[in-house]
Enzyme design. Structure first.
Site, PDB file in Angstrom:
ATOM      1  N   SER A 124       0.846  -1.160  -0.064  1.00  0.00           N
ATOM      2  CA  SER A 124      -0.133   0.218  -0.113  1.00  0.00           C
ATOM      3  C   SER A 124       0.722   1.417  -0.505  1.00  0.00           C
ATOM      4  O   SER A 124       0.162   2.221  -0.403  1.00  0.00           O
ATOM      5  CB  SER A 124      -1.201  -0.287   1.283  1.00  0.00           C
ATOM      6  OG  SER A 124      -0.759  -0.718   2.340  1.00  0.00           O
ATOM      7  N   HIS A 145      -3.108  -3.222  -6.091  1.00  0.00           N
ATOM      8  CA  HIS A 145      -3.087  -2.729  -4.680  1.00  0.00           C
ATOM      9  C   HIS A 145      -4.539  -3.308  -4.568  1.00  0.00           C
ATOM     10  O   HIS A 145      -5.492  -1.959  -5.577  1.00  0.00           O
ATOM     11  CB  HIS A 145      -3.030  -1.117  -4.106  1.00  0.00           C
ATOM     12  CG  HIS A 145      -3.176  -0.522  -2.992  1.00  0.00           C
ATOM     13  ND1 HIS A 145      -3.742   0.462  -2.676  1.00  0.00           N
ATOM     14  CD2 HIS A 145      -2.854  -1.103  -2.192  1.00  0.00           C
ATOM     15  CE1 HIS A 145      -3.606   1.149  -1.651  1.00  0.00           C
ATOM     16  NE2 HIS A 145      -2.929  -0.485  -1.077  1.00  0.00           N
ATOM     17  N   GLU A 157      -6.299  -1.007  -7.376  1.00  0.00           N
ATOM     18  CA  GLU A 157      -5.255   0.042  -8.152  1.00  0.00           C
ATOM     19  C   GLU A 157      -3.898  -0.651  -8.500  1.00  0.00           C
ATOM     20  O   GLU A 157      -2.814  -1.286  -8.334  1.00  0.00           O
ATOM     21  CB  GLU A 157      -4.530   0.965  -7.146  1.00  0.00           C
ATOM     22  CG  GLU A 157      -5.293   1.808  -6.465  1.00  0.00           C
ATOM     23  CD  GLU A 157      -4.822   3.351  -5.538  1.00  0.00           C
ATOM     24  OE1 GLU A 157      -5.052   4.243  -5.214  1.00  0.00           O
ATOM     25  OE2 GLU A 157      -3.781   2.330  -4.894  1.00  0.00           O
ATOM     26  N   ASN A 195      -4.901   6.638  -1.212  1.00  0.00           N
ATOM     27  CA  ASN A 195      -4.313   7.008   0.247  1.00  0.00           C
ATOM     28  C   ASN A 195      -3.955   8.698  -0.166  1.00  0.00           C
ATOM     29  O   ASN A 195      -3.275   9.079   0.141  1.00  0.00           O
ATOM     30  CB  ASN A 195      -2.966   6.354   0.615  1.00  0.00           C
ATOM     31  CG  ASN A 195      -3.682   5.286   1.573  1.00  0.00           C
ATOM     32  OD1 ASN A 195      -4.615   5.036   1.699  1.00  0.00           O
ATOM     33  ND2 ASN A 195      -3.186   3.787   0.944  1.00  0.00           N
TER      34      ASN A 195
HETATM   35  P1  NAD Z   1      -1.375  -9.485   7.536  1.00  0.00           P
HETATM   36  O1  NAD Z   1      -0.299  -8.987   8.775  1.00  0.00           O
HETATM   37  O2  NAD Z   1      -2.723  -9.887   8.375  1.00  0.00           O
HETATM   38  O3  NAD Z   1      -0.419 -10.145   7.050  1.00  0.00           O
HETATM   39  C1  NAD Z   1       1.497 -10.584   6.458  1.00  0.00           C
HETATM   40  C2  NAD Z   1       1.546 -11.915   6.677  1.00  0.00           C
HETATM   41  O4  NAD Z   1       2.180 -12.565   5.798  1.00  0.00           O
HETATM   42  C3  NAD Z   1       1.639 -12.603   7.694  1.00  0.00           C
HETATM   43  O5  NAD Z   1       0.613 -13.881   7.952  1.00  0.00           O
HETATM   44  C4  NAD Z   1       2.714 -13.028   8.056  1.00  0.00           C
HETATM   45  O6  NAD Z   1       3.009 -13.841   8.552  1.00  0.00           O
HETATM   46  C5  NAD Z   1       3.534 -12.989   6.544  1.00  0.00           C
HETATM   47  N1  NAD Z   1       4.659 -13.074   6.295  1.00  0.00           N
HETATM   48  C6  NAD Z   1       5.090 -12.007   6.894  1.00  0.00           C
HETATM   49  N2  NAD Z   1       6.862 -12.313   6.010  1.00  0.00           N
HETATM   50  C7  NAD Z   1       6.625 -13.193   5.635  1.00  0.00           C
HETATM   51  C8  NAD Z   1       7.550 -13.612   3.870  1.00  0.00           C
HETATM   52  N3  NAD Z   1       8.833 -13.431   3.956  1.00  0.00           N
HETATM   53  N4  NAD Z   1       7.375 -14.794   3.539  1.00  0.00           N
HETATM   54  C9  NAD Z   1       5.620 -15.568   3.455  1.00  0.00           C
HETATM   55  N5  NAD Z   1       4.746 -15.265   4.079  1.00  0.00           N
HETATM   56  C10 NAD Z   1       5.331 -13.839   4.869  1.00  0.00           C
HETATM   57  O7  NAD Z   1      -0.804  -7.865   6.198  1.00  0.00           O
HETATM   58  P2  NAD Z   1      -2.202  -7.475   5.657  1.00  0.00           P
HETATM   59  O8  NAD Z   1      -2.840  -6.783   6.113  1.00  0.00           O
HETATM   60  O9  NAD Z   1      -2.542  -9.004   5.394  1.00  0.00           O
HETATM   61  O10 NAD Z   1      -1.477  -6.823   4.585  1.00  0.00           O
HETATM   62  C11 NAD Z   1      -0.370  -7.333   3.734  1.00  0.00           C
HETATM   63  C12 NAD Z   1       0.173  -6.506   2.481  1.00  0.00           C
HETATM   64  O11 NAD Z   1      -1.307  -5.828   2.306  1.00  0.00           O
HETATM   65  C13 NAD Z   1       1.018  -5.512   3.357  1.00  0.00           C
HETATM   66  O12 NAD Z   1       2.016  -4.638   1.662  1.00  0.00           O
HETATM   67  C14 NAD Z   1       0.504  -4.266   3.225  1.00  0.00           C
HETATM   68  O13 NAD Z   1       0.765  -2.949   3.050  1.00  0.00           O
HETATM   69  C15 NAD Z   1      -1.107  -4.247   1.987  1.00  0.00           C
HETATM   70  N6  NAD Z   1      -2.078  -3.560   2.341  1.00  0.00           N
HETATM   71  C16 NAD Z   1      -2.753  -4.441   3.381  1.00  0.00           C
HETATM   72  C17 NAD Z   1      -4.016  -3.293   4.484  1.00  0.00           C
HETATM   73  C18 NAD Z   1      -4.980  -3.407   5.315  1.00  0.00           C
HETATM   74  O14 NAD Z   1      -6.399  -2.654   5.074  1.00  0.00           O
HETATM   75  N7  NAD Z   1      -4.566  -4.509   5.631  1.00  0.00           N
HETATM   76  C19 NAD Z   1      -4.941  -2.917   2.733  1.00  0.00           C
HETATM   77  C20 NAD Z   1      -4.147  -2.620   1.091  1.00  0.00           C
HETATM   78  C21 NAD Z   1      -3.289  -3.249   1.311  1.00  0.00           C
END
Ligand code: NAD
Length: 511
Positions: A124, A145, A157, A195
């Protein structure tokens, strides 16, 4: 690179957290074979169990056929090791938001997948250009995204960095469309589209709070009346002030500390004090005990306006027309109607010697000087016309307004159909100031090639549920008037924050 068409291809989702699990669900529902991997042992299986329960719930509510739910689940295969993935056409990574971790993963993936496999990142905030640096085939990396919750939010996106191959971005765009999403192209710049353009929604409210111009309740009430589903204060309480502050800080730092994006002391104080919003039980509002969330706006009762000797509506356009209709209805019982003056240079009502003026960015004190009149009130921009009866609308009074006009100005606004809420004498009030800054930010994004105007509109409506897109607001407003309002804010605050986008100034000149 020419990627194979991604439709029907095998998809690998890396990271089985909130976003990864949602992305896997959407891909499987669209018929793809999906492999799901997470570095934390057991996390992929747990995500599948949660997904199974969600799908079962939908079946129980009659929203999904049982065989569709079973087929969706059967298409997802949890992997124990990344090396188990084979024959993958598209990888979507949704791991922790950390550049080094994502780069390490992408390099590892390049050693496992074919040269024509597309790599997508759900980041993001991290630069897609930076992430691609050092890859063997950097052109294959595209930002994809999604918004949370992935199965419900339509916007994707599709983000291109400097290395991104057009064909890879086009393939991801088309795939998102086939998944029932509304994709928009964006160039990799801080905050991408949503954002970035959304920053003023929070920032202007925080600035108004910093100026002590109004309470959170009043600000939320005004912006809800303009059609936003949640006011900025209640929305920041929902998002969490720590998260919201972190995004603002990231955009500010990524723009070399451009004052336009400067974070707020008000919010920093709340974060440092643990007032994080709903999740901590208290933010702008309280979420524990009996009264939870934003309290209802107090209903103020106003005397009926005293009968005036002469009323005329000034100005042209939809707002002046709506004011004329409302004034006519107010005066009808007295057996007469308002006059109309088209070219006086301001919009609003002249009521005998007093002036009720639509904001153009000048304060009520300034308007009193310009109009050479003490009894001046300035009111905010009504967005929905005709206004829903009792829609909140901010107004302010000139400092030397007499006692009679101090009670008559809100009485007239109430008679015209609004619920008047008094603010300190601040330029642009709430809605006009916020919408102008959202339009300005969107104009700068277009100026800088981040996105096209229709992409900005779609992104803001679908990514953050705005009632309209910034260019749709602009179409209902005159670009010259938006520029005038921003210039007035700029003159008042003297800083970089309210500088007008060159794109917007050109639009005003061309109109
Ligand atoms: P989250 O913490 O719920 O999940 C991340 C997962 O990735 C975890 O289960 C973790 O164990 C795993 N992980 C970490 N490092 C790893 C690796 N090297 N290899 C494999 N697995 C690994 O996070 P999320 O909220 O799902 O966010 C994930 C991505 O999506 C981030 O880049 C975040 O910025 C983006 N994002 C999040 C949102 C939101 O609202 N949560 C919205 C859009 C984008």
């Amino acid at each position: 690179m020419t990627p194979r068409p991604l439709q029907g291809g095998r998809v690998l989702v890396v990271g089985a957290g909130i976003m990864g699990a949602g992305i896997a669900q959407v891909a499987a529902q669209a018929g793809h074979a999906v492999a799901l991997f997470d570095a934390r042992p057991g996390a992929a299986q747990q995500a599948m169990a949660r997904l199974g329960a969600t799908l079962e719930g939908l079946v129980a509510k009659g929203k999904l056929a049982a065989d569709v739910a079973a087929a969706t689940l059967s298409r997802i295969e949890p992997l124990v090791a990344l090396e188990e993935s084979s024959g993958v056409d598209l990888v979507i990574e949704a791991i922790v938001e950390d550049l080094a971790a994502k780069q390490t993963l992408l390099r590892q993936l390049e050693s496992l997948v074919g040269a024509d496999c597309v790599l997508a990142t759900n980041t993001s905030s991290i630069s897609v250009t930076a992430m691609a640096h050092g890859l063997q085939h950097p052109g294959r990396l595209v930002g994809m995204h999604f918004f949370n919750p992935v199965p419900l939010m339509k916007l994707v996106e599709v983000v291109s960095g400097l290395h991104t191959d057009e064909t890879a971005a086009a393939a991801v765009f088309e795939l998102a469309r086939q998944w029932g999403k509304t994709p928009v192209h964006a160039r990799s710049t801080p905050g991408f589209i949503v954002n970035r353009i959304a920053r003023p929604y929070y920032a202007e409210t925080l600035a108004l709070l910093h100026e002590q111009a109004a309470t959170p309740q009043v600000l939320d009430g005004c912006l809800r009346a303009a059609g936003f589903r949640m006011g900025p204060c209640e929305l920041m309480d929902l998002i969490g002030h720590d998260t919201n502050f972190a995004v603002t800080q990231a955009v500010y730092e990524a723009n070399f500390q451009d004052k336009r994006y400067q974070p707020s002391l008000v919010q920093r104080d709340m974060v440092e004090g643990g007032l994080l919003g709903r999740k901590s039980g208290r933010g702008f509002y309280r979420y524990q005990g009996e009264a939870v969330g934003a309290p209802a706006l107090p209903v103020a009762l106003h005397d009926a306006p005293v009968s005036a000797g002469a009323v005329s509506v000034h100005g042209q356009g939809a707002i002046a027309d709506a004011l004329e209709a409302a004034a006519a209805a107010t005066l009808a019982p007295q057996g007469w109607g308002p006059g109309r003056v088209l070219d006086s240079g301001w919009c609003g009502l002249a009521i005998d010697g007093a002036r009720l003026v639509l904001t153009d960015g000048r304060t009520a004190a300034e308007m009193a000087r310009v109009l050479d009149c003490l009894d001046v009130a300035v009111f905010d921009r009504p967005v929905r016309l005709p206004p829903a009866r009792g829609a909140a609308l901010a107004f302010t009074l000139a400092p030397k307004a007499g006692a009679g006009w101090r009670s008559q100005a809100p009485a007239w606004l109430a008679a015209l159909g609004f619920a008047p809420l008094r603010l300190a004498d601040t330029p642009g009030l709430v809605v006009a100031r916020t919408l102008a800054m959202l339009i300005n930010e969107a104009a700068d994004a277009v100026q800088q090639g981040v996105c096209a105007p229709d992409a900005a509109d779609a992104a803001m409506k679908l990514g953050v549920n705005y009632p309209a897109g910034p260019f749709e607001w602009l179409a209902d407003w005159h670009a010259g008037e938006v520029v005038r309002l921003l210039d007035a804010l700029d003159a008042h605050h003297r800083g970089e924050r309210y500088r007008v986008s060159p794109w917007l100034r050109r639009a005003a000149d061309a109109a």
